[in-house]
Motif scaffolding. Sequence first.
Motif, PDB file in Angstrom:
ATOM      1  N   LYS A   1       0.796  -1.226   0.000  1.00 58.37           N
ATOM      2  CA  LYS A   1       0.000   0.000   0.000  1.00 58.37           C
ATOM      3  C   LYS A   1       0.831   1.280   0.000  1.00 58.37           C
TER       4      LYS A   1
ATOM      5  N   THR B   1      -2.222  10.622   0.322  1.00 60.51           N
ATOM      6  CA  THR B   1      -2.712   9.761   1.399  1.00 60.51           C
ATOM      7  C   THR B   1      -4.211   9.906   1.629  1.00 60.51           C
TER       8      THR B   1
ATOM      9  N   CYS C   1      -6.692  10.776  -1.339  1.00 65.11           N
ATOM     10  CA  CYS C   1      -7.442  10.279  -2.507  1.00 65.11           C
ATOM     11  C   CYS C   1      -6.677   9.212  -3.275  1.00 65.11           C
ATOM     12  N   PHE C   2      -5.406   8.970  -2.895  1.00 59.71           N
ATOM     13  CA  PHE C   2      -4.553   7.909  -3.460  1.00 59.71           C
ATOM     14  C   PHE C   2      -4.143   8.169  -4.919  1.00 59.71           C
TER      15      PHE C   2
ATOM     16  N   GLY D   1      -0.193  -0.028  -5.699  1.00 56.12           N
ATOM     17  CA  GLY D   1      -0.778   0.722  -4.607  1.00 56.12           C
ATOM     18  C   GLY D   1       0.103   1.885  -4.210  1.00 56.12           C
TER      19      GLY D   1
ATOM     20  N   LYS E   1      -3.081   2.732   0.192  1.00 59.13           N
ATOM     21  CA  LYS E   1      -4.060   1.855  -0.453  1.00 59.13           C
ATOM     22  C   LYS E   1      -3.320   0.704  -1.120  1.00 59.13           C
ATOM     23  N   TYR E   2      -3.749  -0.533  -0.787  1.00 57.86           N
ATOM     24  CA  TYR E   2      -3.088  -1.703  -1.359  1.00 57.86           C
ATOM     25  C   TYR E   2      -3.249  -1.734  -2.875  1.00 57.86           C
TER      26      TYR E   2
ATOM     27  N   THR F   1      -3.546  -3.986  -6.474  1.00 59.77           N
ATOM     28  CA  THR F   1      -4.330  -5.161  -6.847  1.00 59.77           C
ATOM     29  C   THR F   1      -3.645  -5.879  -8.005  1.00 59.77           C
TER      30      THR F   1
END
Length: 373
Positions: A233, A240, A242-243, A362, A366-367, A369
């Motif tokens: 992540k 940190t 809205c990623f 990520g 947030k991780y 995928t």
Amino acid sequence: MPVNADLHIHSPYSMAVSRFMQPEQLLKGCVTKGIHVLGTGDALQPDWQKSWQLYLENDAGIVIVPQGEIEDQRRVHHVILAEDLAQFSQLRDLMAGKCKSFETSGRPHVYLSGGEIAALAHDVGALVGPAHAFTPWTAMYACFDSVRACYGDEKIDFLELGLSADSSYGAAIPDLYDVPFLTNSDAHSPYPEKLGREFNRLRLQHRNPKEVLASIKTRAIEMNAGFFPEEGKYNRTACTRCFTQYSIEQAIGNRWRCPADGGIIKKGVSDRAKELAGEGTPRPRPPYVHIIPLGQIIQTMEKTSSPNTKKCTAIYATLLSTFGNEIAVLIDAPVAEIRAVHPKVADAVDALRKGTVTLHPGGGGKYGTFSLG
């Protein structure tokens, strides 16, 4: 003999940890996963120490290595490994007056520097190294640009890579040329999607904690295994809030504030590792094998909402009854034999081993995928 070792976990005395993280459950989880050596987690906590006393020798044959994580005065985290739980009691006594939370926290905060913690760990005969060293929070390279800046004259015995890095991230950093790499789950629950999600394959002469520590000292590490770094992540530089991901140049241009929502832009592990490597030349390391938890693979291939559906758990049980444990399926079993049990899982494992998985990195907390096929 080669063994699979997960040397960093936590107990219910740490924050956000499952109440099912208990020795009996952990031993069962190790058998399912294929872990032969397990760190106790949180060995500085007196009650957790007592919880393990009855399980140091166990019917599952799992080697239990006393292990704890500690936070220093700069909030940098360190992993400590020992041969005997008594060494953690000694360490706790040596730190008396420097910590208010040994009784209440599995990962205590102490008012000591990284070098002072390492010196005390070495005084009791333990090994020490930075936890998840590249993570942009509570990690050595979040606060310091070198091992010496964090630990002074004390040497570290290993470095833990963390979920957002693999061996390639540290191989070109001159600071780490002579430091063994470990990668561990940092598990907060005993289930196979967490426990052993990252592990080390060590070569031991004898199955006991002393030999485990010796294998690290002598770099008898045959393999590290874990996530693709992009799944972590904190892999990419990102907001940190809205990623949204940014290049270093964009982040600097925006003064580390997201133009979309004003959130903090956090430097990702990938960019931080490149920065630390500079012009360094990568040094050879044991192979790093990228794995994805088997339940997630089954869920993806079967297109179900969860790896815990009746269909997925039935497939998982069949694979384990055939091959013994999850790591055997992911790493060791021939693809042709897996295909005879479940063709779609075999295709996914084949893609995993060939590195043809599609990754969606990520960042910012947030991780990432992945997708298969």
